[in-house]
Design an enzyme around this catalytic site. Structure first.
Site, PDB file in Angstrom:
ATOM      1  N   ASP A  57      -1.618 -41.054 110.683  1.00  0.00           N
ATOM      2  CA  ASP A  57      -1.853 -42.263 109.894  1.00  0.00           C
ATOM      3  C   ASP A  57      -0.804 -43.293 110.302  1.00  0.00           C
ATOM      4  O   ASP A  57       0.372 -43.167 109.947  1.00  0.00           O
ATOM      5  CB  ASP A  57      -1.751 -41.902 108.410  1.00  0.00           C
ATOM      6  CG  ASP A  57      -1.674 -43.109 107.496  1.00  0.00           C
ATOM      7  OD1 ASP A  57      -1.932 -44.230 107.965  1.00  0.00           O
ATOM      8  OD2 ASP A  57      -1.358 -42.929 106.304  1.00  0.00           O
ATOM      9  N   ILE A  58      -1.229 -44.312 111.069  1.00  0.00           N
ATOM     10  CA  ILE A  58      -0.296 -45.301 111.601  1.00  0.00           C
ATOM     11  C   ILE A  58      -0.449 -46.593 110.810  1.00  0.00           C
ATOM     12  O   ILE A  58      -1.457 -47.293 110.921  1.00  0.00           O
ATOM     13  CB  ILE A  58      -0.540 -45.540 113.101  1.00  0.00           C
ATOM     14  CG1 ILE A  58      -0.414 -44.209 113.859  1.00  0.00           C
ATOM     15  CG2 ILE A  58       0.452 -46.561 113.646  1.00  0.00           C
ATOM     16  CD1 ILE A  58      -0.764 -44.287 115.321  1.00  0.00           C
ATOM     17  N   GLY A  59       0.549 -46.882 109.988  1.00  0.00           N
ATOM     18  CA  GLY A  59       0.482 -48.028 109.097  1.00  0.00           C
ATOM     19  C   GLY A  59       1.265 -49.220 109.603  1.00  0.00           C
ATOM     20  O   GLY A  59       1.784 -49.226 110.728  1.00  0.00           O
ATOM     21  N   ASN A  60       1.385 -50.236 108.755  1.00  0.00           N
ATOM     22  CA  ASN A  60       2.079 -51.464 109.134  1.00  0.00           C
ATOM     23  C   ASN A  60       3.576 -51.270 109.304  1.00  0.00           C
ATOM     24  O   ASN A  60       4.212 -51.970 110.098  1.00  0.00           O
ATOM     25  CB  ASN A  60       1.831 -52.541 108.068  1.00  0.00           C
ATOM     26  CG  ASN A  60       0.420 -53.089 108.112  1.00  0.00           C
ATOM     27  OD1 ASN A  60      -0.006 -53.617 109.128  1.00  0.00           O
ATOM     28  ND2 ASN A  60      -0.304 -52.966 107.023  1.00  0.00           N
ATOM     29  N   VAL A 106       5.296 -47.752 108.851  1.00  0.00           N
ATOM     30  CA  VAL A 106       5.638 -46.413 109.335  1.00  0.00           C
ATOM     31  C   VAL A 106       4.366 -45.681 109.749  1.00  0.00           C
ATOM     32  O   VAL A 106       3.255 -46.108 109.446  1.00  0.00           O
ATOM     33  CB  VAL A 106       6.377 -45.564 108.261  1.00  0.00           C
ATOM     34  CG1 VAL A 106       7.694 -46.188 107.868  1.00  0.00           C
ATOM     35  CG2 VAL A 106       5.481 -45.353 107.051  1.00  0.00           C
ATOM     36  N   LYS A 120       2.639 -41.690 109.613  1.00  0.00           N
ATOM     37  CA  LYS A 120       2.734 -40.384 108.967  1.00  0.00           C
ATOM     38  C   LYS A 120       1.957 -39.383 109.804  1.00  0.00           C
ATOM     39  O   LYS A 120       0.824 -39.648 110.212  1.00  0.00           O
ATOM     40  CB  LYS A 120       2.183 -40.428 107.541  1.00  0.00           C
ATOM     41  CG  LYS A 120       2.846 -41.436 106.634  1.00  0.00           C
ATOM     42  CD  LYS A 120       2.254 -41.368 105.237  1.00  0.00           C
ATOM     43  CE  LYS A 120       2.709 -42.529 104.372  1.00  0.00           C
ATOM     44  NZ  LYS A 120       2.052 -43.795 104.742  1.00  0.00           N
ATOM     45  N   TYR A 123     -19.687 -52.292 101.965  1.00  0.00           N
ATOM     46  CA  TYR A 123     -18.870 -53.415 102.423  1.00  0.00           C
ATOM     47  C   TYR A 123     -19.647 -54.191 103.480  1.00  0.00           C
ATOM     48  O   TYR A 123     -20.214 -53.602 104.398  1.00  0.00           O
ATOM     49  CB  TYR A 123     -17.567 -52.878 103.010  1.00  0.00           C
ATOM     50  CG  TYR A 123     -16.390 -53.813 102.945  1.00  0.00           C
ATOM     51  CD1 TYR A 123     -15.830 -54.177 101.730  1.00  0.00           C
ATOM     52  CD2 TYR A 123     -15.801 -54.310 104.111  1.00  0.00           C
ATOM     53  CE1 TYR A 123     -14.729 -55.011 101.665  1.00  0.00           C
ATOM     54  CE2 TYR A 123     -14.698 -55.145 104.062  1.00  0.00           C
ATOM     55  CZ  TYR A 123     -14.167 -55.498 102.832  1.00  0.00           C
ATOM     56  OH  TYR A 123     -13.078 -56.325 102.768  1.00  0.00           O
ATOM     57  N   GLY A 180      -9.960 -52.024 106.370  1.00  0.00           N
ATOM     58  CA  GLY A 180      -8.828 -51.178 106.738  1.00  0.00           C
ATOM     59  C   GLY A 180      -9.126 -49.712 106.457  1.00  0.00           C
ATOM     60  O   GLY A 180      -9.643 -49.375 105.385  1.00  0.00           O
ATOM     61  N   ASP A 191      -7.200 -47.364 105.718  1.00  0.00           N
ATOM     62  CA  ASP A 191      -6.464 -46.811 104.582  1.00  0.00           C
ATOM     63  C   ASP A 191      -7.201 -47.063 103.273  1.00  0.00           C
ATOM     64  O   ASP A 191      -7.198 -46.209 102.374  1.00  0.00           O
ATOM     65  CB  ASP A 191      -5.045 -47.387 104.523  1.00  0.00           C
ATOM     66  CG  ASP A 191      -5.001 -48.907 104.669  1.00  0.00           C
ATOM     67  OD1 ASP A 191      -6.020 -49.514 105.052  1.00  0.00           O
ATOM     68  OD2 ASP A 191      -3.933 -49.486 104.415  1.00  0.00           O
TER      69      ASP A 191
END
Length: 243
Positions: free
Chosen positions: A6-9, A11, A13, A86, A93, A95
């Site tokens: 899980d590559i976020g803004n 960090v 994980k 949607y 996104g 997430d």
């Protein structure tokens, strides 16, 4: 074992799941997944999912392309265990959707509001039929504090932690209380409005930021910091045999 990346803004994980149970989670840089090789050597990884909200650099892409297992790259075409209503799924996104999937997986047949308090605060709604209706995006805690400093001439950059009276006694506490209480009132307002339409509504709260709610409100909130990771794992299992 399932490998969840899980590559976020801010960090990345890296998590390991044994079927539906999370075994370990490691926090890493989103610019170089330094923990990836050690995690893969430690566990018997059989498949992986990669989800990112940023453009990956060459270093991270090379690391991911070397994974010795089938990899599901999450995008707008990935089959999901919910019905996505949607209108622009290509802009949604990962997430946001993963958190909805996890909440619906835990309580199928329930109307659910999912609140993710991170870089941004998102509000997502999935109904009792498993239909995701969409959601709203609002600035997160740090973004609000930074904006007050950046877009004014004299307001200081205030840390989130510190003294917070009901009404600010100086500029620092006025900003901190204004931002944090504003977020809390925003969240409670969303919950109240949605519960008026859906009286049996369940509420999930996830993300990196923590807020203090009164006892009555706490009783209707399921707090789960790892909701997105659980949702990504559910999506990976749902696509077993397709990768």
């Amino acid at each position: 074992m399932n490998l969840i990346i899980d590559i976020g803004n801010t960090v990345a994980k890296v998590a390991l799941f044994d079927r539906t149970s999370m075994v370990e989670v490691v926090y890493d840089s989103n610019q170089s997944l330094d923990s990836l090789e050690a995690v893969c050597n430690k566990y018997d990884v059989r498949k992986a999912i990669v989800a990112t909200v940023i453009d990956l650099n060459e270093c991270v892409l090379a690391q991911l392309n070397k994974l010795p297992v089938p990899v599901l790259w999450l995008d707008s075409h990935t089959p999901l265990p919910v019905i996505n209503l949607y209108e622009t799924p290509e802009t949604l996104g990962y997430d946001r959707m993963a958190a909805v999937v996890a909440a619906h997986d835990q309580f199928p047949g329930k109307d659910i509001l999912v609140i993710d308090a991170g870089t941004c605060i998102t509000y997502e709604f999935v109904d009792s039929l498993g239909q995701y209706h969409g959601g709203n995006i609002s600035p997160g805690l740090w973004m609000r504090l930074k904006a007050l400093h950046q877009f004014t001439g004299r307001l200081p950059l205030v840390h989130a932690e510190g003294r917070m009276p009901d009404m600010g006694k100086d500029t620092e506490t006025a900003i901190r209380a204004g931002v944090k209480k504003g977020i809390e009132y925003e969240i409670t307002g969303y919950i109240a409005a949605m519960k008026h339409k859906y009286p049996e509504l369940l509420v999930f709260l996830t993300g990196g930021d923590d807020f203090s709610f009164d006892t009555k409100l706490k009783s209707v909130i399921f707090a789960d910091r790892f909701l997105v990771l659980k949702g990504l794992n559910r999506i990976l299992n749902y696509n077993n045999g397709r990768i």
